[in-house]
Write a protein that holds these residues in place. Structure first.
Motif, PDB file in Angstrom:
ATOM      1  N   ILE A 163       0.981  -1.318   0.116  1.00 57.85           N
ATOM      2  CA  ILE A 163      -0.467  -0.038   0.556  1.00 57.85           C
ATOM      3  C   ILE A 163       1.033   0.854  -0.360  1.00 57.85           C
ATOM      4  O   ILE A 163       0.253   1.854  -0.958  1.00 57.85           O
ATOM      5  CB  ILE A 163      -1.318   0.147   1.422  1.00 57.85           C
ATOM      6  N   GLY A 164       1.603   0.937   0.531  1.00 60.04           N
ATOM      7  CA  GLY A 164       2.809   2.711   1.378  1.00 60.04           C
ATOM      8  C   GLY A 164       2.578   3.798   1.553  1.00 60.04           C
ATOM      9  O   GLY A 164       0.934   3.542   2.062  1.00 60.04           O
ATOM     10  N   HIS A 165       3.448   3.996   2.713  1.00 60.37           N
ATOM     11  CA  HIS A 165       2.968   4.756   4.024  1.00 60.37           C
ATOM     12  C   HIS A 165       2.681   5.970   3.386  1.00 60.37           C
ATOM     13  O   HIS A 165       1.334   6.214   4.214  1.00 60.37           O
ATOM     14  CB  HIS A 165       4.563   4.953   4.509  1.00 60.37           C
ATOM     15  N   GLN A 166       2.448   6.526   2.021  1.00 61.05           N
ATOM     16  CA  GLN A 166       1.682   7.608   1.902  1.00 61.05           C
ATOM     17  C   GLN A 166       0.534   7.435   2.188  1.00 61.05           C
ATOM     18  O   GLN A 166      -0.805   8.147   2.296  1.00 61.05           O
ATOM     19  CB  GLN A 166       2.336   8.366   1.185  1.00 61.05           C
ATOM     20  N   ALA A 167      -0.175   6.443   1.519  1.00 58.24           N
ATOM     21  CA  ALA A 167      -1.298   6.177   1.180  1.00 58.24           C
ATOM     22  C   ALA A 167      -2.159   5.973   2.157  1.00 58.24           C
ATOM     23  O   ALA A 167      -3.230   6.207   2.746  1.00 58.24           O
ATOM     24  CB  ALA A 167      -1.071   4.572  -0.169  1.00 58.24           C
ATOM     25  N   ILE A 168      -1.207   5.281   3.683  1.00 61.06           N
ATOM     26  CA  ILE A 168      -2.410   4.935   4.592  1.00 61.06           C
ATOM     27  C   ILE A 168      -2.773   5.870   5.246  1.00 61.06           C
ATOM     28  O   ILE A 168      -3.748   6.567   6.196  1.00 61.06           O
ATOM     29  CB  ILE A 168      -1.282   3.589   5.451  1.00 61.06           C
ATOM     30  N   LEU A 169      -2.155   7.034   5.379  1.00 58.76           N
ATOM     31  CA  LEU A 169      -1.822   8.026   6.205  1.00 58.76           C
ATOM     32  C   LEU A 169      -2.954   9.083   5.326  1.00 58.76           C
ATOM     33  O   LEU A 169      -3.755   9.597   6.189  1.00 58.76           O
ATOM     34  CB  LEU A 169      -0.336   9.106   6.254  1.00 58.76           C
ATOM     35  N   ALA A 170      -2.851   8.988   4.328  1.00 59.12           N
ATOM     36  CA  ALA A 170      -3.877   9.634   3.519  1.00 59.12           C
ATOM     37  C   ALA A 170      -5.312   8.524   4.185  1.00 59.12           C
ATOM     38  O   ALA A 170      -6.230  10.130   4.035  1.00 59.12           O
ATOM     39  CB  ALA A 170      -3.369   9.471   2.273  1.00 59.12           C
TER      40      ALA A 170
ATOM     41  N   PHE B 129      -3.060   8.332  13.333  1.00 61.92           N
ATOM     42  CA  PHE B 129      -2.864   9.315  12.662  1.00 61.92           C
ATOM     43  C   PHE B 129      -1.626   9.888  13.311  1.00 61.92           C
ATOM     44  O   PHE B 129       0.054   9.420  12.361  1.00 61.92           O
ATOM     45  CB  PHE B 129      -3.207  10.142  11.812  1.00 61.92           C
ATOM     46  N   THR B 130      -1.262  10.866  14.831  1.00 60.47           N
ATOM     47  CA  THR B 130       0.348  10.544  15.063  1.00 60.47           C
ATOM     48  C   THR B 130       0.710  10.083  15.199  1.00 60.47           C
ATOM     49  O   THR B 130       2.016  10.106  14.979  1.00 60.47           O
ATOM     50  CB  THR B 130      -0.566  11.701  16.097  1.00 60.47           C
TER      51      THR B 130
ATOM     52  N   TYR C 130       6.604   7.264  14.380  1.00 57.35           N
ATOM     53  CA  TYR C 130       6.768   6.134  13.847  1.00 57.35           C
ATOM     54  C   TYR C 130       7.247   6.128  12.969  1.00 57.35           C
ATOM     55  O   TYR C 130       8.301   5.429  12.973  1.00 57.35           O
ATOM     56  CB  TYR C 130       5.926   4.922  14.167  1.00 57.35           C
ATOM     57  N   GLN C 131       6.874   5.929  12.082  1.00 61.61           N
ATOM     58  CA  GLN C 131       7.347   6.356  10.513  1.00 61.61           C
ATOM     59  C   GLN C 131       8.439   7.573   9.911  1.00 61.61           C
ATOM     60  O   GLN C 131       8.991   7.181   9.590  1.00 61.61           O
ATOM     61  CB  GLN C 131       6.162   5.636   9.169  1.00 61.61           C
ATOM     62  N   TYR C 132       7.896   8.924  10.454  1.00 69.76           N
ATOM     63  CA  TYR C 132       8.766   9.693   9.647  1.00 69.76           C
ATOM     64  C   TYR C 132       9.191  10.450  10.609  1.00 69.76           C
ATOM     65  O   TYR C 132      10.200  11.680  10.724  1.00 69.76           O
ATOM     66  CB  TYR C 132       7.556  10.577   9.098  1.00 69.76           C
TER      67      TYR C 132
END
Length: 327
Positions: free
Chosen positions: A65-72, A118-119, A124-126
């Motif tokens: 999925i990708g981290h950006q897609a998950i966060l979005a 989200f936070t 954790y990731q960034y």
């Protein structure tokens, strides 16, 4: 409420037939069953299952999925829930404000859970907060308290209190302290005590200034447990010194104050908590007095104490319950 003799009068006047009269009488004898709490429970479970399901979906497909897609996705869910709640919320009031519709509370809860996810994911990731972990918990805590008061939501208030405990470096429940057996960590015990007293003060101030005074129950619920458990463990930390008895004196003073407050508000639940914690403290003192007796007589006295005191305690609790109900 329809009078009991209305159907009979309608039948005597010829307005309804005998068959209709029998059907109406039969329906009146079988009242409708409310599904209010069942539906609310299902909705709450639905929110929790949705949050859990999204977490599992993300965990199992994070590489594709990708981290950006998950966060979005999480941000879209959070933003959609808050958009709906802000559009449909009632004006702010210091008094109790009921939800405008059935979905409001559950969408607000889902929005807050998504915000926390989200936070947490972002940190954790960034590592957007770097090593400032206190800031990573402080910001969600402030947001949750604001949401709890702005939308008058007791569930969000409980989550905010838990986040306050995380920010202070402890858990809002005593499981960590009990499981770790970390009785010698005075900093941890004093932090629990400070948190408990802060919550008790927040509960009393809410009522004193008539500002969301129905939040008082949540504050006192957490505050009583944390304060008494912290005071008991503070006593164990200084078991062999005179300072230990000072902590128990503080416990009894707090118990007396909260007992009088529970009587004033006719709150059997808080009264029960105070009595049980006070009984535990008295039992600790009795056990310590009999600890120096090395023969079987001390053991017999200790067993006799628990048998007699437990019976007297139950009778006292039953009488208090009847007294509160009668008053």
């Amino acid at each position: 409420m329809i009078p009991d003799d209305l159907y009979k009068s309608l039948k005597d006047n010829g307005t309804i037939s005998s068959e209709s009269f029998e059907k109406l009488t039969e329906k009146r004898q079988v009242p409708l069953f409310s599904l209010h709490w069942e539906l609310k429970t299902m909705l709450y479970l639905g929110v929790m299952m949705l949050s859990t399901g999204l977490g599992l979906l993300i965990y199992k497909n994070i590489d594709t999925i990708g981290h950006q897609a998950i966060l979005a996705l999480i941000a879209a869910i959070c933003g959609g829930c808050f958009y709906y709640c802000f559009r449909h919320k009632k004006p702010f009031s210091k008094e109790l404000v009921k939800a405008p519709d059935v979905l409001f509370d559950y969408l607000l809860l889902l929005g807050c859970l998504s915000f926390l996810t989200f936070t947490g994911y972002l940190q954790y990731q960034y590592e957007v907060f770097g090593t400032h972990y206190g800031l990573a918990t402080f910001i969600p805590m402030v947001v949750l308290f604001y949401v709890a008061y702005e939308f008058d939501h007791l569930g969000i208030l409980s989550i905010a209190i838990a986040n306050l405990a995380v920010w202070m470096g402890v858990s809002v429940t005593p499981n960590r302290l009990l499981s770790m057996g970390d009785f010698d960590n005075n900093t941890l015990v004093y932090t629990y005590l400070l948190l408990g007293l802060m919550l008790l003060a927040a509960g009393f101030l809410s009522e004193r200034f008539n500002f969301k005074k129905h939040f008082r129950f949540n504050y006192l619920h957490f505050g009583i447990h944390l304060s008494f458990i912290a005071l008991i463990f503070a006593y164990f930390n200084h078991y062999d010194t005179n300072l230990g008895f000072l902590w128990l004196l503080i416990l009894f003073a707090l118990a007396f104050f909260l007992y009088q407050d529970a009587l004033l508000h006719k709150s059997f639940y808080f009264m029960l908590l105070v009595i049980l914690y006070s009984y535990a403290a008295v039992s600790i003192l009795i056990f310590r007095l009999l600890d120096g007796v090395n023969n079987m007589g001390g053991m017999y006295l200790l067993c006799l104490y628990f048998i007699v005191s437990a019976g007297a305690l139950m009778l006292r609790i039953i009488r208090l319950n009847k007294q509160i109900k009668a008053s």
